[in-house]
Design an enzyme around this catalytic site. Structure first.
Site, short mmCIF file in Angstrom:
data_model
loop_
_atom_site.label_atom_id
_atom_site.label_comp_id
_atom_site.label_asym_id
_atom_site.label_seq_id
_atom_site.Cartn_x
_atom_site.Cartn_y
_atom_site.Cartn_z
N THR A 165 60.33 -6.23 53.42
CA THR A 165 61.36 -5.21 53.59
C THR A 165 60.77 -3.85 53.91
OG1 THR A 165 61.39 -4.74 51.21
CG2 THR A 165 62.98 -6.35 52.04
N GLU B 201 66.40 -1.28 50.64
CA GLU B 201 65.38 -2.13 51.28
C GLU B 201 66.02 -2.97 52.38
OE1 GLU B 201 62.45 -3.81 48.25
OE2 GLU B 201 64.24 -3.43 47.03
N ASN C 58 61.31 -0.09 53.00
CA ASN C 58 61.89 0.68 51.90
C ASN C 58 62.29 2.06 52.42
OD1 ASN C 58 62.32 -0.12 49.30
ND2 ASN C 58 60.59 1.01 48.46
#
Length: 312
Positions: free
Chosen positions: A207, A256, A209
């Site tokens: 992911t 995320e 962030n």
């Protein structure tokens, strides 16, 4: 569109038609008023100008007010730039500015600085120190200083107010599709990609962030959403999780995004991510394996939604 950092920085040889407001969201109600502004300017051989304020007046006058806005000031500028207006004046709202009398505001700002020949304003607009002046006072000033006043109808003003309230409420409830209908464009979150704990990579869902620095920006309800972003000129779709990662004992809220079919390093980049649909609420799962299974289901729902709505 020319942007001016305060009325004092405005410079044009042309007279203007001006409207005043915060224009948070620049939603369908605002767009109707802006189109009227642009059309009026063209018909009268004037230049169109929006006078808006930053910080939001309530941030200055009500220090304890927890104000959350649909747009950051940069987002507001970017959206207004597409509207066809000639000038955007972003005036710093300060305690000192709030103490200007109605006459000082009209004479010094609207007339002497902005060269207003017409002002389009809501029937309920109030201005000047302690917001004591109204549209009738503005009409009297218009006669004195030689500008027209055009009233935005009660219905149109209420449409703007209702739309803003409905958009904020929809976002707080996570209903981004409803918010997007009122906005006529996708709600977005913008910020810098920062390093997280790397849990997504461990789950085979790496992911990005996102850190949103503007603390006044409204963040939608915790949950999982279908999203998209333009990265290096390419439209990339994905799914975003807003929340605290309760399954792994998280406590801090994070934003995320797992971008599909994408493996570039995004650390340090500025991203604007559009939110398209809510998939589900945030949930604490019994195990990491149950969380992984749910993320697989989220991914499948996302792909189906993208195919149904955005397939080329």
């Amino acid at each position: 569109m020319k942007e001016h950092k305060g009325a004092h920085a405005f410079n044009s040889n042309h007279h203007t038609v001006v409207t005043i407001g915060t224009f948070d969201g620049v939603h369908i109600g605002h767009q109707k008023i802006i189109q009227r502004l642009v059309n009026t300017a063209k018909a009268g051989n004037l230049e169109s100008a929006i006078l808006t304020f930053f910080p939001h007046p309530r941030m200055v006058l009500q220090k304890d007010a927890d104000i959350k806005l649909i747009n950051t000031i940069e987002e507001r500028k970017n959206i207004l730039e597409q509207s066809g207006i000639d000038h955007l004046i972003v005036h710093p709202f300060t305690q000192q500015f709030s103490r200007l009398s109605a006459r000082e505001f009209v004479r010094d700002v609207l007339v002497n600085k902005l060269k207003a020949k017409k002002v389009i304003i809501g029937y309920d607009h109030r201005f000047g120190r302690n917001r004591t002046a109204d549209i009738n006072d503005l009409r009297a000033f218009g006669e004195e200083y030689d500008f027209e006043v055009e009233e935005i109808s009660k219905q149109d003003v209420e449409d703007v107010a209702v739309s803003s309230t409905k958009i904020r409420n929809a976002l707080r409830e996570g209903r981004v599709e409803k918010a997007n209908r009122y906005l006529s464009y996708p709600f977005s979150l913008a910020g810098t990609v920062v390093r997280g704990k790397g849990l997504g990579k461990e789950f085979s869902f790496p992911t990005a962030n996102l850190e949103v620095k503007e603390d006044y920006k409204l963040i939608p309800k915790n949950g999982v959403y279908v999203v998209r972003s333009v990265i290096d000129g390419e439209m990339v779709y994905g799914m975003m999780s807003i929340g605290t990662n309760p399954t792994v004992g998280g406590t801090e809220k994070t934003i995320e995004t797992n971008f599909f079919n994408f493996d570039k390093d995004l650390y340090g980049q500025q991203l604007s991510i559009e939110m398209l649909m809510r998939i589900r609420d945030e949930k604490k799962f019994e195990s990491v394996e149950a969380l992984k299974l749910a993320m697989k289901q989220d991914e499948a729902i996302s792909y189906q939604f993208i195919r149904d709505n955005y397939a080329q």
